[in-house]
Write a protein that holds these residues in place. Structure first.
Motif, mmCIF file in Angstrom:
data_model
loop_
_atom_site.group_PDB
_atom_site.id
_atom_site.type_symbol
_atom_site.label_atom_id
_atom_site.label_comp_id
_atom_site.label_asym_id
_atom_site.label_seq_id
_atom_site.Cartn_x
_atom_site.Cartn_y
_atom_site.Cartn_z
ATOM 1 N N TYR A 42 -5.196 23.064 -35.456
ATOM 2 C CA TYR A 42 -4.353 21.926 -35.081
ATOM 3 C C TYR A 42 -3.403 21.539 -36.211
ATOM 4 O O TYR A 42 -3.829 21.388 -37.366
ATOM 5 C CB TYR A 42 -5.213 20.706 -34.727
ATOM 6 N N ALA A 43 -2.124 21.359 -35.860
ATOM 7 C CA ALA A 43 -1.192 20.732 -36.795
ATOM 8 C C ALA A 43 -1.612 19.275 -36.968
ATOM 9 O O ALA A 43 -2.093 18.643 -36.026
ATOM 10 C CB ALA A 43 0.233 20.816 -36.262
ATOM 11 N N VAL A 44 -1.422 18.747 -38.166
ATOM 12 C CA VAL A 44 -1.937 17.418 -38.495
ATOM 13 C C VAL A 44 -0.806 16.488 -38.942
ATOM 14 O O VAL A 44 0.072 16.884 -39.711
ATOM 15 C CB VAL A 44 -2.999 17.519 -39.614
ATOM 16 N N SER A 45 -0.865 15.266 -38.459
ATOM 17 C CA SER A 45 0.007 14.195 -38.943
ATOM 18 C C SER A 45 -0.866 13.157 -39.634
ATOM 19 O O SER A 45 -2.091 13.163 -39.502
ATOM 20 C CB SER A 45 0.765 13.559 -37.776
ATOM 21 N N GLN A 46 -0.234 12.255 -40.371
ATOM 22 C CA GLN A 46 -1.005 11.209 -41.035
ATOM 23 C C GLN A 46 -0.232 9.905 -41.067
ATOM 24 O O GLN A 46 1.001 9.884 -40.964
ATOM 25 C CB GLN A 46 -1.377 11.639 -42.460
ATOM 26 N N LEU A 52 -3.600 -4.879 -46.308
ATOM 27 C CA LEU A 52 -3.142 -6.197 -45.859
ATOM 28 C C LEU A 52 -3.183 -6.330 -44.335
ATOM 29 O O LEU A 52 -3.126 -7.444 -43.808
ATOM 30 C CB LEU A 52 -1.710 -6.455 -46.350
ATOM 31 N N SER A 53 -3.305 -5.183 -43.649
ATOM 32 C CA SER A 53 -3.259 -5.205 -42.180
ATOM 33 C C SER A 53 -4.629 -5.079 -41.536
ATOM 34 O O SER A 53 -4.728 -5.018 -40.305
ATOM 35 C CB SER A 53 -2.359 -4.072 -41.680
ATOM 36 N N VAL A 54 -5.691 -5.026 -42.363
ATOM 37 C CA VAL A 54 -7.039 -4.843 -41.817
ATOM 38 C C VAL A 54 -7.984 -5.861 -42.429
ATOM 39 O O VAL A 54 -7.666 -6.508 -43.429
ATOM 40 C CB VAL A 54 -7.568 -3.415 -42.088
ATOM 41 N N SER A 55 -9.147 -5.977 -41.840
ATOM 42 C CA SER A 55 -10.199 -6.816 -42.424
ATOM 43 C C SER A 55 -11.501 -6.028 -42.442
ATOM 44 O O SER A 55 -11.739 -5.183 -41.579
ATOM 45 C CB SER A 55 -10.381 -8.105 -41.614
ATOM 46 N N GLY A 56 -12.313 -6.289 -43.447
ATOM 47 C CA GLY A 56 -13.619 -5.658 -43.524
ATOM 48 C C GLY A 56 -13.673 -4.391 -44.343
ATOM 49 O O GLY A 56 -14.763 -3.885 -44.633
ATOM 50 N N PHE A 57 -12.511 -3.846 -44.738
ATOM 51 C CA PHE A 57 -12.466 -2.678 -45.620
ATOM 52 C C PHE A 57 -11.093 -2.667 -46.286
ATOM 53 O O PHE A 57 -10.284 -3.568 -46.064
ATOM 54 C CB PHE A 57 -12.755 -1.377 -44.861
ATOM 55 N N GLY A 58 -10.821 -1.659 -47.104
ATOM 56 C CA GLY A 58 -9.632 -1.697 -47.939
ATOM 57 C C GLY A 58 -8.448 -0.871 -47.498
ATOM 58 O O GLY A 58 -7.615 -0.502 -48.330
ATOM 59 N N GLY A 59 -8.353 -0.584 -46.190
ATOM 60 C CA GLY A 59 -7.253 0.265 -45.728
ATOM 61 C C GLY A 59 -7.564 1.733 -45.956
ATOM 62 O O GLY A 59 -8.695 2.101 -46.296
ATOM 63 N N GLY A 60 -6.557 2.579 -45.807
ATOM 64 C CA GLY A 60 -6.786 3.999 -46.005
ATOM 65 C C GLY A 60 -5.712 4.853 -45.364
ATOM 66 O O GLY A 60 -4.583 4.398 -45.132
ATOM 67 N N THR A 61 -6.065 6.095 -45.084
ATOM 68 C CA THR A 61 -5.145 7.056 -44.480
ATOM 69 C C THR A 61 -5.812 7.700 -43.270
ATOM 70 O O THR A 61 -6.957 8.160 -43.369
ATOM 71 C CB THR A 61 -4.736 8.153 -45.484
ATOM 72 N N ILE A 62 -5.097 7.727 -42.160
ATOM 73 C CA ILE A 62 -5.597 8.367 -40.940
ATOM 74 C C ILE A 62 -4.909 9.718 -40.781
ATOM 75 O O ILE A 62 -3.679 9.808 -40.815
ATOM 76 C CB ILE A 62 -5.318 7.494 -39.700
ATOM 77 N N TYR A 63 -5.702 10.753 -40.621
ATOM 78 C CA TYR A 63 -5.214 12.103 -40.342
ATOM 79 C C TYR A 63 -5.614 12.447 -38.910
ATOM 80 O O TYR A 63 -6.753 12.207 -38.510
ATOM 81 C CB TYR A 63 -5.852 13.108 -41.302
ATOM 82 N N TYR A 64 -4.685 13.028 -38.146
ATOM 83 C CA TYR A 64 -4.977 13.255 -36.734
ATOM 84 C C TYR A 64 -4.202 14.462 -36.209
ATOM 85 O O TYR A 64 -3.116 14.781 -36.706
ATOM 86 C CB TYR A 64 -4.654 12.011 -35.907
ATOM 87 N N PRO A 65 -4.766 15.160 -35.209
ATOM 88 C CA PRO A 65 -4.028 16.257 -34.587
ATOM 89 C C PRO A 65 -2.725 15.747 -33.987
ATOM 90 O O PRO A 65 -2.704 14.731 -33.284
ATOM 91 C CB PRO A 65 -4.984 16.763 -33.505
ATOM 92 N N THR A 66 -1.629 16.429 -34.288
ATOM 93 C CA THR A 66 -0.314 15.975 -33.858
ATOM 94 C C THR A 66 -0.167 16.015 -32.339
ATOM 95 O O THR A 66 0.385 15.098 -31.728
ATOM 96 C CB THR A 66 0.766 16.851 -34.515
#
Length: 281
Positions: A42-46, A52-66
């Motif tokens: 699978y080709a991947v996008s991120q 600042l946009s979430v609560s309960g954790f510190g954010g991050g990076t989402i990687y997903y099949p394009t």
């Protein structure tokens, strides 16, 4: 009768029939080469998720099949370890996503958070993925897993304890003061390192594994010639067995059973591998 047999054979050989047998199966039939490769089919996008946009954790990076052509995917949240940020586990993002998962490598609220906090943050990250993220429509919210390194590995066990509906858990050279996990109901692959002096396998990974119920789908992979920080760099052995475990239990894809059972033998990269076979879930 011959016509009926021909029709039956035609149906049995179509991809649609195979998909109907297991609607969660994604990607081509695996080979040793395909699961050891640095990228899957699978080709991947991120996309970046600000703290600042979430609560309960510190954010991050989402990687997903394009592509969305195959429908929805299972999802995995991954926590870094003590004093570390998501950059320390970033290599797992595209590597797992390219095999057909949505992967969220997270930052924690502070780099000093303990395993119980990291466990809660992994669950908060999964909730964000499935409920509020920009890729939520790409995810099957019933098929989720957790991973983590060091204290994030300890947090992986905490998350699985708190949410038994999780489909897979993989603590990587995990650290936790709690050594006993008989209440876990999530298929768990414990990964330790023979040269770990921070979370020695004798006092962390091995008791974690042996305390898991005998009825649980479980395995223990001890890396050969490895350290506590081996999971922080691209590692073919970690990737190979993590992909196989996640595919087998998040996607219920029995095509990957061949890499887990019979149990892998010791090698240049495997000091020891234990588990119960065949897997049942």
């Amino acid at each position: 009768m011959a016509a009926l047999v021909a029709v039956g054979l035609g149906t049995a050989l179509t991809p649609g029939a195979q998909a109907a047998d297991n609607p969660y199966e994604r990607g081509p039939a695996p080979t040793t080469a395909s699961i050891e490769a640095s990228r899957g089919s699978y080709a991947v996008s991120q996309t970046t998720v600000s703290s600042l946009s979430v609560s309960g954790f510190g954010g991050g990076t989402i990687y997903y099949p394009t592509s969305t052509a195959d429908g929805t995917f299972g999802a995995i949240a991954i926590s870094p370890g003590y004093t570390a940020s998501q950059s320390s586990i970033a290599w797992l993002g595209p590597r797992l996503a390219s095999q057909g998962f949505v992967v969220f490598t997270i930052d924690t609220l502070t780099t000093l958070d303990q395993p119980d906090s990291r466990g809660r943050q992994l669950l908060a990250a999964l909730d964000h993925l499935t409920q509020r993220s920009t890729v939520r429509t790409r995810i099957d919210s019933s098929r989720l897993g957790v991973m983590g390194h060091s204290m994030g590995g300890g947090g992986t066990l905490e998350a699985a304890k708190s949410r038994p509906s999780l489909q897979a858990a993989i603590p990587l050279t995990g650290w936790n003061l709690d050594k006993s996990w008989p209440e876990l109901r999530t298929p768990t692959l414990v990964v330790g390192a023979d040269g770990d002096t921070i979370a020695p396998v004798s006092s962390h990974s091995e008791p974690f594994y042996t305390s898991l119920p005998s009825s649980l789908d479980k395995a223990y992979l001890e890396l050969n010639n490895a350290s506590h920080f081996t999971p922080n760099s691209s590692n073919t052995t970690i990737a190979k067995y993590s992909i196989s475990w996640l595919k087998r239990f998040i996607d219920n894809d029995t095509r990957f059973e061949q890499f887990l059972c019979p149990l892998p033998r010791p090698s240049l990269t495997i000091e020891e591998y234990r588990g119960n076979c065949p897997h049942t879930s």
